[in-house]
Scaffold this active site. Sequence first.
Site, PDB file in Angstrom:
ATOM      1  N   SER A 145      -9.147 -22.952  40.119  1.00  8.90           N
ATOM      2  CA  SER A 145      -9.809 -22.186  41.231  1.00  8.90           C
ATOM      3  C   SER A 145     -10.561 -21.117  40.712  1.00  8.90           C
ATOM      4  O   SER A 145     -10.306 -20.937  39.096  1.00  8.90           O
ATOM      5  CB  SER A 145      -8.521 -21.768  41.790  1.00  8.90           C
ATOM      6  OG  SER A 145      -8.632 -20.521  42.699  1.00  8.90           O
ATOM      7  N   TYR A 158      -0.107 -17.839  43.284  1.00  8.60           N
ATOM      8  CA  TYR A 158      -1.233 -18.673  43.108  1.00  8.60           C
ATOM      9  C   TYR A 158      -2.313 -18.395  41.905  1.00  8.60           C
ATOM     10  O   TYR A 158      -2.238 -19.604  41.264  1.00  8.60           O
ATOM     11  CB  TYR A 158      -2.035 -18.558  44.554  1.00  8.60           C
ATOM     12  CG  TYR A 158      -2.863 -19.430  44.524  1.00  8.60           C
ATOM     13  CD1 TYR A 158      -2.945 -20.770  45.177  1.00  8.60           C
ATOM     14  CD2 TYR A 158      -4.319 -19.046  44.345  1.00  8.60           C
ATOM     15  CE1 TYR A 158      -4.084 -21.665  45.219  1.00  8.60           C
ATOM     16  CE2 TYR A 158      -5.590 -20.110  44.472  1.00  8.60           C
ATOM     17  CZ  TYR A 158      -5.239 -21.319  44.899  1.00  8.60           C
ATOM     18  OH  TYR A 158      -6.472 -22.348  45.045  1.00  8.60           O
TER      19      TYR A 158
HETATM   20  N1  LIG Z   1     -10.652 -24.609  49.790  1.00 10.79           N
HETATM   21  C1  LIG Z   1     -10.785 -23.710  48.938  1.00 10.79           C
HETATM   22  O1  LIG Z   1     -11.889 -22.862  49.001  1.00 10.79           O
HETATM   23  C2  LIG Z   1     -10.295 -24.009  47.408  1.00 10.79           C
HETATM   24  C3  LIG Z   1     -10.896 -23.025  46.434  1.00 10.79           C
HETATM   25  C4  LIG Z   1     -10.213 -23.204  45.123  1.00 10.79           C
HETATM   26  C5  LIG Z   1      -9.245 -24.103  44.924  1.00 10.79           C
HETATM   27  N2  LIG Z   1      -8.792 -24.801  45.940  1.00 10.79           N
HETATM   28  C6  LIG Z   1      -7.697 -25.982  45.736  1.00 10.79           C
HETATM   29  O2  LIG Z   1      -8.146 -27.395  46.008  1.00 10.79           O
HETATM   30  C7  LIG Z   1      -7.064 -27.962  46.253  1.00 10.79           C
HETATM   31  C8  LIG Z   1      -7.365 -28.560  47.660  1.00 10.79           C
HETATM   32  O3  LIG Z   1      -7.415 -27.318  48.719  1.00 10.79           O
HETATM   33  P1  LIG Z   1      -8.088 -27.706  50.106  1.00 10.79           P
HETATM   34  O4  LIG Z   1      -8.754 -26.449  50.609  1.00 10.79           O
HETATM   35  O5  LIG Z   1      -8.722 -29.212  50.103  1.00 10.79           O
HETATM   36  O6  LIG Z   1      -6.794 -27.946  50.989  1.00 10.79           O
HETATM   37  P2  LIG Z   1      -6.266 -28.614  52.178  1.00 10.79           P
HETATM   38  O7  LIG Z   1      -7.414 -28.646  53.150  1.00 10.79           O
HETATM   39  O8  LIG Z   1      -5.080 -27.788  52.983  1.00 10.79           O
HETATM   40  O9  LIG Z   1      -5.881 -29.905  51.758  1.00 10.79           O
HETATM   41  C9  LIG Z   1      -4.582 -30.010  51.073  1.00 10.79           C
HETATM   42  C10 LIG Z   1      -4.448 -31.718  50.908  1.00 10.79           C
HETATM   43  O10 LIG Z   1      -3.139 -31.561  50.067  1.00 10.79           O
HETATM   44  C11 LIG Z   1      -2.152 -32.422  50.580  1.00 10.79           C
HETATM   45  N3  LIG Z   1      -0.674 -31.676  50.244  1.00 10.79           N
HETATM   46  C12 LIG Z   1      -0.469 -30.286  50.452  1.00 10.79           C
HETATM   47  N4  LIG Z   1       0.709 -29.998  50.020  1.00 10.79           N
HETATM   48  C13 LIG Z   1       1.120 -30.959  49.478  1.00 10.79           C
HETATM   49  C14 LIG Z   1       2.340 -31.721  48.891  1.00 10.79           C
HETATM   50  N5  LIG Z   1       3.325 -30.700  48.746  1.00 10.79           N
HETATM   51  N6  LIG Z   1       2.483 -33.090  48.539  1.00 10.79           N
HETATM   52  C15 LIG Z   1       1.459 -33.589  48.781  1.00 10.79           C
HETATM   53  N7  LIG Z   1       0.382 -33.487  49.369  1.00 10.79           N
HETATM   54  C16 LIG Z   1       0.061 -32.264  49.720  1.00 10.79           C
HETATM   55  C17 LIG Z   1      -2.528 -32.090  52.139  1.00 10.79           C
HETATM   56  O11 LIG Z   1      -1.774 -33.262  52.803  1.00 10.79           O
HETATM   57  P3  LIG Z   1      -0.532 -32.814  53.527  1.00 10.79           P
HETATM   58  O12 LIG Z   1      -0.471 -31.665  54.159  1.00 10.79           O
HETATM   59  O13 LIG Z   1      -0.652 -34.237  54.739  1.00 10.79           O
HETATM   60  O14 LIG Z   1       0.543 -33.233  52.302  1.00 10.79           O
HETATM   61  C18 LIG Z   1      -3.967 -32.397  52.029  1.00 10.79           C
HETATM   62  O15 LIG Z   1      -4.278 -33.527  51.654  1.00 10.79           O
HETATM   63  C19 LIG Z   1      -5.887 -27.026  46.296  1.00 10.79           C
HETATM   64  O16 LIG Z   1      -5.368 -27.182  44.824  1.00 10.79           O
HETATM   65  C20 LIG Z   1      -6.335 -25.781  46.264  1.00 10.79           C
HETATM   66  O17 LIG Z   1      -5.660 -24.779  45.743  1.00 10.79           O
HETATM   67  C21 LIG Z   1      -9.083 -24.978  47.138  1.00 10.79           C
END
Ligand SMILES: NC(=O)c1ccc[n+]([C@@H]2O[C@H](COP(=O)([O-])OP(=O)(O)OC[C@H]3O[C@@H](n4cnc5c(N)ncnc54)[C@H](OP(=O)(O)O)[C@@H]3O)[C@@H](O)[C@H]2O)c1
Length: 258
Positions: A145, A158
């Site tokens: 991140s 986080y």
């Molecule tokens: N979006 C951003 O701007 C951003 C920026 C920097 C870093 N990130 C990182 O990128 C990653 C993905 O983020 P995203 O924005 O794509 O999030 P998201 O849209 O909320 O998707 C999260 C994914 O992870 C799964 N998940 C969540 N909790 C889980 C658990 N306890 N066990 C297994 N699967 C789980 C969810 O499915 P279920 O809920 O069905 O389990 C979903 O498939 C994360 O590590 C986040 O910190 C995101």
Amino acid sequence: MEQFRLNNKISLITGGSRGIGFGIASALAAAGSDIVLVARTEAQLEHAKEKLSRSKHKIWTYPYDMNNVDGIHDIYAGILADTGGIDVLVNNAGGTRRGPAESITAEDWNFVINLNLSAVFALCQAFGKERIKNGKKGKIINIASLMSDTVREDNAPYAASKGGIRQLTKALAVDWAKYDINVNAIGPGFIRTELTRPLWEDEMFDSWLKRKTPQGRWGNPSDIGSAAVFLASPASDYITGQILYVDGGLLSTFGPVY
Ligand SMILES: NC(=O)c1ccc[n+]([C@@H]2O[C@H](COP(=O)([O-])OP(=O)(O)OC[C@H]3O[C@@H](n4cnc5c(N)ncnc54)[C@H](OP(=O)(O)O)[C@@H]3O)[C@@H](O)[C@H]2O)c1
């Protein structure tokens, strides 16, 4: 372009059912990889599988809560038995519990550190052990991140977990270079997903972000997918221990002064 192909590879993506994880899964499948998805919600996994199946690759899905760190070695053993071996591991599942540092509960702290850091280590260890035992190469991509390197207010667990990912990525890269296991991370900027919905639906935040980001826009999951194809493929064989920020230039600037 052969160097970027992933034919005859199997890639496992945690949190691959939507958002960034699904963007990565789609890009890896387009580059030729079979795909394993792990997430909690079965219906979303099935939906993702259906969309990915159009690529004609094999797709496996495993409903699992990655917060259950103690069970990760067992679930991985089951995945190995079903698939025969994983070549590319993408640790993407993650989440947060926000609040001022003085009021964060132990439960919130443990939830975030478990999911974003301890689960990642456990899965990397399961992957690394099998690769080393069988003399096979491997690629690990951890999703870091901007908060691996800088911080936003009210998000201490986080920031700690993603800072940990930066150092874990380097530590594993150093330990496993001799086994031809490359370990890198991608640091996404602000990407439009369910996780960031409250931010992109907030007009003030949205206009701040577009002004602050040199490229003037939100990132898409596909922006992360292309970087993942590079780090998963032979094109990046001499790259290990790196954090590749995919952020439209955000981390490089103070933002506009006026
Ligand atoms: N979006 C951003 O701007 C951003 C920026 C920097 C870093 N990130 C990182 O990128 C990653 C993905 O983020 P995203 O924005 O794509 O999030 P998201 O849209 O909320 O998707 C999260 C994914 O992870 C799964 N998940 C969540 N909790 C889980 C658990 N306890 N066990 C297994 N699967 C789980 C969810 O499915 P279920 O809920 O069905 O389990 C979903 O498939 C994360 O590590 C986040 O910190 C995101």
